[in-house]
Design an enzyme around this catalytic site. Sequence first.
Site, PDB file in Angstrom:
ATOM      1  N   ARG A   1     -73.294 -13.624  14.728  1.00 19.40           N
ATOM      2  CA  ARG A   1     -72.892 -13.529  16.135  1.00 19.40           C
ATOM      3  C   ARG A   1     -73.817 -14.318  17.052  1.00 19.40           C
ATOM      4  O   ARG A   1     -73.397 -14.779  18.102  1.00 19.40           O
ATOM      5  CB  ARG A   1     -72.867 -12.063  16.568  1.00 19.40           C
ATOM      6  CG  ARG A   1     -71.831 -11.225  15.850  1.00 19.40           C
ATOM      7  CD  ARG A   1     -71.913  -9.769  16.258  1.00 19.40           C
ATOM      8  NE  ARG A   1     -71.655  -9.601  17.678  1.00 19.40           N
ATOM      9  CZ  ARG A   1     -71.715  -8.432  18.317  1.00 19.40           C
ATOM     10  NH1 ARG A   1     -72.058  -7.340  17.644  1.00 19.40           N
ATOM     11  NH2 ARG A   1     -71.453  -8.355  19.607  1.00 19.40           N
TER      12      ARG A   1
ATOM     13  N   ARG B   1     -84.047 -12.301  12.847  1.00 19.90           N
ATOM     14  CA  ARG B   1     -84.702 -11.931  14.101  1.00 19.90           C
ATOM     15  C   ARG B   1     -85.899 -11.023  13.808  1.00 19.90           C
ATOM     16  O   ARG B   1     -85.806 -10.098  13.020  1.00 19.90           O
ATOM     17  CB  ARG B   1     -83.699 -11.189  15.000  1.00 19.90           C
ATOM     18  CG  ARG B   1     -84.217 -10.869  16.392  1.00 19.90           C
ATOM     19  CD  ARG B   1     -83.155 -10.142  17.168  1.00 19.90           C
ATOM     20  NE  ARG B   1     -82.797  -8.880  16.499  1.00 19.90           N
ATOM     21  CZ  ARG B   1     -81.713  -8.170  16.775  1.00 19.90           C
ATOM     22  NH1 ARG B   1     -80.864  -8.594  17.686  1.00 19.90           N
ATOM     23  NH2 ARG B   1     -81.469  -7.046  16.148  1.00 19.90           N
TER      24      ARG B   1
ATOM     25  N   GLU C   1     -80.567 -12.835   1.575  1.00 20.91           N
ATOM     26  CA  GLU C   1     -80.840 -12.620   0.152  1.00 20.91           C
ATOM     27  C   GLU C   1     -79.583 -12.810  -0.685  1.00 20.91           C
ATOM     28  O   GLU C   1     -79.601 -13.511  -1.706  1.00 20.91           O
ATOM     29  CB  GLU C   1     -81.439 -11.228  -0.051  1.00 20.91           C
ATOM     30  CG  GLU C   1     -82.862 -11.139   0.450  1.00 20.91           C
ATOM     31  CD  GLU C   1     -83.414  -9.729   0.492  1.00 20.91           C
ATOM     32  OE1 GLU C   1     -84.645  -9.596   0.595  1.00 20.91           O
ATOM     33  OE2 GLU C   1     -82.630  -8.750   0.428  1.00 20.91           O
TER      34      GLU C   1
ATOM     35  N   HIS D   1    -108.194 -22.024  -7.698  1.00 19.84           N
ATOM     36  CA  HIS D   1    -107.563 -23.342  -7.771  1.00 19.84           C
ATOM     37  C   HIS D   1    -107.105 -23.648  -9.200  1.00 19.84           C
ATOM     38  O   HIS D   1    -107.805 -23.304 -10.144  1.00 19.84           O
ATOM     39  CB  HIS D   1    -108.582 -24.396  -7.315  1.00 19.84           C
ATOM     40  CG  HIS D   1    -108.046 -25.792  -7.333  1.00 19.84           C
ATOM     41  ND1 HIS D   1    -107.168 -26.262  -6.377  1.00 19.84           N
ATOM     42  CD2 HIS D   1    -108.261 -26.814  -8.203  1.00 19.84           C
ATOM     43  CE1 HIS D   1    -106.871 -27.515  -6.651  1.00 19.84           C
ATOM     44  NE2 HIS D   1    -107.516 -27.878  -7.758  1.00 19.84           N
TER      45      HIS D   1
ATOM     46  N   GLY E   1     -87.584   8.724   0.327  1.00 20.51           N
ATOM     47  CA  GLY E   1     -88.325   9.647   1.169  1.00 20.51           C
ATOM     48  C   GLY E   1     -88.128  11.099   0.774  1.00 20.51           C
ATOM     49  O   GLY E   1     -89.082  11.882   0.720  1.00 20.51           O
TER      50      GLY E   1
ATOM     51  N   LYS F   1     -80.961  -5.404  -6.409  1.00 24.92           N
ATOM     52  CA  LYS F   1     -80.891  -6.707  -5.744  1.00 24.92           C
ATOM     53  C   LYS F   1     -82.004  -7.625  -6.234  1.00 24.92           C
ATOM     54  O   LYS F   1     -81.775  -8.815  -6.474  1.00 24.92           O
ATOM     55  CB  LYS F   1     -80.992  -6.517  -4.236  1.00 24.92           C
ATOM     56  CG  LYS F   1     -81.009  -7.815  -3.436  1.00 24.92           C
ATOM     57  CD  LYS F   1     -81.499  -7.534  -2.030  1.00 24.92           C
ATOM     58  CE  LYS F   1     -82.944  -7.051  -2.062  1.00 24.92           C
ATOM     59  NZ  LYS F   1     -83.411  -6.568  -0.743  1.00 24.92           N
TER      60      LYS F   1
ATOM     61  N   ALA G   1     -90.965  -8.522   3.332  1.00 30.57           N
ATOM     62  CA  ALA G   1     -90.571  -9.756   2.654  1.00 30.57           C
ATOM     63  C   ALA G   1     -89.061  -9.879   2.642  1.00 30.57           C
ATOM     64  O   ALA G   1     -88.331  -8.882   2.700  1.00 30.57           O
ATOM     65  CB  ALA G   1     -91.105  -9.768   1.224  1.00 30.57           C
TER      66      ALA G   1
ATOM     67  N   GLU H   1    -104.293 -20.290  -2.548  1.00 33.84           N
ATOM     68  CA  GLU H   1    -105.575 -20.798  -2.042  1.00 33.84           C
ATOM     69  C   GLU H   1    -105.416 -21.390  -0.641  1.00 33.84           C
ATOM     70  O   GLU H   1    -106.391 -21.529   0.106  1.00 33.84           O
ATOM     71  CB  GLU H   1    -106.159 -21.827  -2.994  1.00 33.84           C
ATOM     72  CG  GLU H   1    -105.417 -23.147  -3.058  1.00 33.84           C
ATOM     73  CD  GLU H   1    -106.075 -24.146  -4.011  1.00 33.84           C
ATOM     74  OE1 GLU H   1    -107.293 -24.354  -3.889  1.00 33.84           O
ATOM     75  OE2 GLU H   1    -105.361 -24.704  -4.861  1.00 33.84           O
TER      76      GLU H   1
ATOM     77  N   CYS I   1     -82.690  -2.401  -2.953  1.00 30.55           N
ATOM     78  CA  CYS I   1     -83.727  -3.377  -3.263  1.00 30.55           C
ATOM     79  C   CYS I   1     -84.003  -3.555  -4.748  1.00 30.55           C
ATOM     80  O   CYS I   1     -84.297  -4.676  -5.191  1.00 30.55           O
ATOM     81  CB  CYS I   1     -85.013  -3.030  -2.517  1.00 30.55           C
ATOM     82  SG  CYS I   1     -85.421  -1.286  -2.451  1.00 30.55           S
TER      83      CYS I   1
ATOM     84  N   TYR J   1     -82.103  -9.760   6.488  1.00 32.26           N
ATOM     85  CA  TYR J   1     -82.617 -10.011   5.138  1.00 32.26           C
ATOM     86  C   TYR J   1     -81.544  -9.802   4.070  1.00 32.26           C
ATOM     87  O   TYR J   1     -81.492 -10.545   3.075  1.00 32.26           O
ATOM     88  CB  TYR J   1     -83.856  -9.156   4.859  1.00 32.26           C
ATOM     89  CG  TYR J   1     -83.640  -7.671   4.745  1.00 32.26           C
ATOM     90  CD1 TYR J   1     -83.426  -7.083   3.509  1.00 32.26           C
ATOM     91  CD2 TYR J   1     -83.671  -6.841   5.869  1.00 32.26           C
ATOM     92  CE1 TYR J   1     -83.231  -5.728   3.385  1.00 32.26           C
ATOM     93  CE2 TYR J   1     -83.476  -5.482   5.752  1.00 32.26           C
ATOM     94  CZ  TYR J   1     -83.260  -4.923   4.511  1.00 32.26           C
ATOM     95  OH  TYR J   1     -83.054  -3.567   4.392  1.00 32.26           O
TER      96      TYR J   1
ATOM     97  N   THR K   1     -88.194   0.950   2.290  1.00 29.93           N
ATOM     98  CA  THR K   1     -88.442   2.002   1.300  1.00 29.93           C
ATOM     99  C   THR K   1     -89.892   2.506   1.300  1.00 29.93           C
ATOM    100  O   THR K   1     -90.116   3.721   1.311  1.00 29.93           O
ATOM    101  CB  THR K   1     -88.043   1.503  -0.099  1.00 29.93           C
ATOM    102  OG1 THR K   1     -86.633   1.275  -0.117  1.00 29.93           O
ATOM    103  CG2 THR K   1     -88.416   2.506  -1.171  1.00 29.93           C
TER     104      THR K   1
ATOM    105  N   CYS L   1     -82.365   2.361  -2.253  1.00 26.66           N
ATOM    106  CA  CYS L   1     -83.259   1.378  -2.870  1.00 26.66           C
ATOM    107  C   CYS L   1     -83.042   1.283  -4.374  1.00 26.66           C
ATOM    108  O   CYS L   1     -82.885   0.189  -4.919  1.00 26.66           O
ATOM    109  CB  CYS L   1     -84.711   1.726  -2.574  1.00 26.66           C
ATOM    110  SG  CYS L   1     -85.878   0.577  -3.326  1.00 26.66           S
TER     111      CYS L   1
ATOM    112  N   TYR M   1     -86.051   9.446 -11.945  1.00 29.98           N
ATOM    113  CA  TYR M   1     -86.215  10.158 -10.669  1.00 29.98           C
ATOM    114  C   TYR M   1     -85.853  11.638 -10.820  1.00 29.98           C
ATOM    115  O   TYR M   1     -86.529  12.516 -10.283  1.00 29.98           O
ATOM    116  CB  TYR M   1     -85.367   9.500  -9.578  1.00 29.98           C
ATOM    117  CG  TYR M   1     -86.090   8.423  -8.815  1.00 29.98           C
ATOM    118  CD1 TYR M   1     -86.433   8.602  -7.482  1.00 29.98           C
ATOM    119  CD2 TYR M   1     -86.438   7.214  -9.418  1.00 29.98           C
ATOM    120  CE1 TYR M   1     -87.098   7.619  -6.763  1.00 29.98           C
ATOM    121  CE2 TYR M   1     -87.106   6.224  -8.722  1.00 29.98           C
ATOM    122  CZ  TYR M   1     -87.433   6.430  -7.403  1.00 29.98           C
ATOM    123  OH  TYR M   1     -88.107   5.451  -6.701  1.00 29.98           O
TER     124      TYR M   1
END
Length: 448
Positions: free
Chosen positions: A199, A205, A182, A437, A16, A51, A342, A442, A48, A178, A312, A43, A99
């Site tokens: 817990r 959740r 993961e 297909h 950000g 990972k 995801a 599909e 992420c 997650y 992110t 990230c 970056y």
Amino acid sequence: MSEFDYDLFTIGAGSGGVRASRVAASHGAKVAVAEEFRVGGTCVIRGCVPKKMLVYGAHFAEDLEDAQQFGWELGECQFNWKKLRDNVLADVDRLNGLYRQTLENNAVEIINERAVLTGPHEITLSSGRTVTARHILIAVGAHPHVPQCPGHEHGITSNEAFHLDAIPKRMLIAGAGYIANEFAGIFHQFGSKVTLINRSDQLLRGYDESLRDRLLQISLMKGIEFRFNADFRGIEKNDDGSLRVSMTNHDDIDVDCVLFATGRLPNTRGLGLETAGVEVDARGAVKVDRFSKTNIDHIYAVGDVTDRVQLTPVAIREGQAFADTVFGNKPTSVSYDCIPSAVFSHPPLASVGMTEGEARDKLGTIKVYQSDFRPMKNVVAGRNERGLYKMICEGENERVVGLHMIGPDAAEIMQGAAIAVKAGLTKADFDATVAIHPTMAEELVLMK
């Protein structure tokens, strides 16, 4: 001459903060960003991106096994953790450089020091230098929460997981979100005996119950163990260096590594927010309005430090919107409706919109379509894992208000499908689209 040293001073060079600083500079602002660690944030540096590289590496464990059913005769395979670890960390170094280059190419000054607020428009750096800014952006992210039980110092968090010297033979992962799921999949595929404790009695959740149940079912089938309704009592180091973990409602367990994945807390401690009069909530998150402005007119905050949606791409959008609003003369706020997400578990799951439970509570009458199938690759490989796609529709026109899937490449498939949900398309729109297909995707246009 301006009465301030900078038009914008950003504290934190994560996703950000980098986007906001770059865009503000492109609008003509004089910008500096302070970062005490490395440019790129959670990230890119310890989240992420590395990972996902470990996820790719972990998938080869099953792919190499399945390859034999597809005619490939393989010799003995060995996994070299240090080689993967070092290659991943090398790519993190590469991204950190990119970056930095992005900021420098946009004339953003990078200050490699910790910065704290010491006045309404004043920032003091760890070197003791003081600077002023017309606008200040707080983009310092969040850090892993560590349960405060006796012996918690013997555990690690996701930050340290990327730097392990070896794969633990027995690993205990605390949490059910997650990050926990993961890393459970990753380390299980690398050969660890993984036990996940939580817990409560639920995984993930906020995700649709059908997907959560399917992931638990598949994870148990793979050999990952789960202990629910378990609170830490303590962690003790044994004479051989292993760890004995005691918990409520379950027997003690000896493991070689404890990984805490129990949520993340905003990095606001010691930032000087109280000096500047910036309000935070009970968790320490910076309170902001829909334009990311705090209760102080010239101070803003984006990303995980606001604890709105800890993703992110959301932080990037918030940074962009802030810069366009304040420096681009284009007031912009971020829509938090229909954000796709995801979990890169084994197998991965992805979701957008309302779960079935949420839709029933909010909309009343709904219709649910689903496809429960065995991916073609799994059939030939002799693997019994089944995929599950689920579509939630409302009203007579059956507008799609939720889409949920678990199975190979679920996240890749979901990105395109999320556009349709965000656009308010109907079940008939999906049905009218010709299938590609044979694919798993599909199933989205063939659900009955």
